[in-house]
Enzyme design. Structure first.
Site, PDB file in Angstrom:
ATOM      1  N   THR A 155       0.612  -1.439   0.353  1.00  0.00           N
ATOM      2  CA  THR A 155      -0.420  -0.035  -0.149  1.00  0.00           C
ATOM      3  C   THR A 155       1.176   1.598   0.359  1.00  0.00           C
ATOM      4  O   THR A 155       1.936   1.696   0.829  1.00  0.00           O
ATOM      5  CB  THR A 155      -1.300   0.364   1.443  1.00  0.00           C
ATOM      6  N   ARG A 169     -14.589  -7.023   0.069  1.00  0.00           N
ATOM      7  CA  ARG A 169     -13.917  -6.805   1.423  1.00  0.00           C
ATOM      8  C   ARG A 169     -13.283  -4.883   1.059  1.00  0.00           C
ATOM      9  O   ARG A 169     -12.850  -4.881   0.322  1.00  0.00           O
ATOM     10  CB  ARG A 169     -12.760  -7.804   1.696  1.00  0.00           C
ATOM     11  N   ASP A 174      -9.137  -0.595   5.443  1.00  0.00           N
ATOM     12  CA  ASP A 174      -8.588   1.226   5.735  1.00  0.00           C
ATOM     13  C   ASP A 174      -8.273   1.806   5.712  1.00  0.00           C
ATOM     14  O   ASP A 174      -8.614   3.128   5.114  1.00  0.00           O
ATOM     15  CB  ASP A 174      -7.633   0.723   7.105  1.00  0.00           C
ATOM     16  N   THR A 189      -0.595   1.932   7.239  1.00  0.00           N
ATOM     17  CA  THR A 189      -0.314   0.221   5.842  1.00  0.00           C
ATOM     18  C   THR A 189      -0.659  -0.628   7.307  1.00  0.00           C
ATOM     19  O   THR A 189       0.388  -0.377   8.136  1.00  0.00           O
ATOM     20  CB  THR A 189       0.599   0.436   5.345  1.00  0.00           C
ATOM     21  N   GLY A 190      -0.952  -1.564   6.920  1.00  0.00           N
ATOM     22  CA  GLY A 190      -0.854  -2.715   7.476  1.00  0.00           C
ATOM     23  C   GLY A 190      -2.199  -3.323   7.592  1.00  0.00           C
ATOM     24  O   GLY A 190      -3.379  -3.073   6.411  1.00  0.00           O
TER      25      GLY A 190
END
Ligand code: ASP
Length: 353
Positions: A219, A247, A250, A270-271
């Site tokens: 990302t 889906r 965030d 990011t994560g």
């Protein structure tokens, strides 16, 4: 008697002035660290030197440097933080190295579905797109949602239709096949095979494993502070390999993946998106500064190393505040990242140290 009164008055006034001076020196106005600054990430995850070839390392280094320098140049010339963020992210979206735009990961159905968000810290205006599939640079569309619609977030076919209706050369429409890269396609096949080999519960765990232990990240995000004191932030992603049922992570959610407020800071995350949504990571960092008076570093440290870790969330953020302080904080082994200050000093990093 009158003289004694004046003497007391002089003593009281001078002691007040003394106290004010002491007070001032104890609590000095925070200093502007950078007149302008820019910080980017290209995803966080298991990014370890032993998993990298020198060629790949160089490729990431060069692309991160190329992207951030474009934004820095805009800021140096007195340009707008929003223009710097958009231009910088577009370069990373166009690179197959990152999980955004070209090089986005694949959905379970073998397509690419893209999310992006954009926020202006001066006005608190924001725009986002989720699950779109035909726009070459989703970050530009997110900005257009902010400027050219009365909405904050558009999704799926509606987002693509909005892009088409804009009829704007900056919003290039491409077939979904444009986003194909062999590497990401192979990544999907690996996860599908793992899923097929296991029972449904194990498949879910395997999916999480693939997300957290592999380099499935990429990302991209950028935060900039311009010479006028305006902060902007943006984030763009293909999401998670093998994502199903529409889906959304965030990245397109204002307050989770992206937040900007001139009074506090700008953040791009990011994560593992599910955790970043639940922790409202980007807004929480700003709120800790606003309500608790934490510094930028204290706020990112609290959220990324404590609150997220307690929830079980992995990832990181890049952030900067109105004083030009910069933070790049992550709880994973690595995060592709770069920052540049007003002196033009560039720092590029990937691994923990
Ligand atoms: N946060 C993104 C998502 O969950 C993925 C990432 O940052 O790598 O969709």
């Amino acid at each position: 008697m009158k003289n004694v009164f004046y003497l007391f008055l002089v003593i009281i006034i001078s002691s007040c002035t003394y106290k004010m001076e002491i007070g001032d020196s104890e609590d000095p106005e925070p200093e502007q660290v950078n007149e302008f600054a820019i910080v980017i990430h290209g995803g966080a995850g298991t990014i370890k030197k032993e998993n990298m070839t020198p060629e790949l390392e160089l490729a990431y280094n060069d692309k991160l440097a190329e992207a951030i320098k474009v934004g820095h140049e805009i800021l140096k010339n007195g340009g707008d933080a929003m223009d710097a963020v958009e231009a910088t992210i577009r370069i990373m979206e166009d690179s197959p190295l990152f999980n955004a735009g070209k090089g986005a990961v694949f959905t379970h159905d073998g397509t690419n579905s893209l999310d992006a968000s954009f926020m202006d810290g001066k006005t608190l205006n924001a725009g986002a797109v989720a699950g779109i599939s035909t726009v070459k640079n989703p970050i530009s569309l997110a900005r257009k949602v902010m400027t050219n619609s009365e909405h904050v977030m558009l999704s799926g076919a509606g987002g693509d239709a909005f892009a088409k209706a804009l009829n704007d050369p900056a919003i290039e429409i491409v077939p979904n096949s444009y986003f194909f890269t062999q590497n990401r396609y192979d990544g999907l096949q690996r996860v599908l095979k793992a899923e097929a080999d296991k029972d449904p519960q194990a498949a879910v765990l395997q999916l999480q494993d693939a997300f957290t232990k592999d380099s499935k990240y990429g990302t991209v995000g950028c935060v900039a502070l311009d010479k006028k004191g305006n902060i902007a932030a943006g984030t763009s992603t293909g999401g998670m390999t093998n994502k199903k049922y529409g889906r959304i992570g965030d990245a397109p959610i204002i307050g989770s993946g992206t937040y900007a407020n001139n009074a506090t800071c700008g953040v791009s995350s990011t994560g593992h998106g599910e955790y970043f949504i639940r922790a409202q990571v980007a807004y929480d960092i700003s709120a800790l500064m606003e309500y608790k008076g934490l510094t930028l570093e204290e706020a990112t440290e609290t959220v990324v190393q404590k609150k997220l870790v307690d929830l079980g969330g992995t990832g990181g953020v890049v952030a900067l505040d109105h004083l030009g302080n910069i933070s790049m904080n992550f709880n994973t082994p690595g995060m592709y990242r770069a920052m540049m200050n007003d002196k033009g000093e560039l720092v590029v990093g990937m691994y923990k140290e």
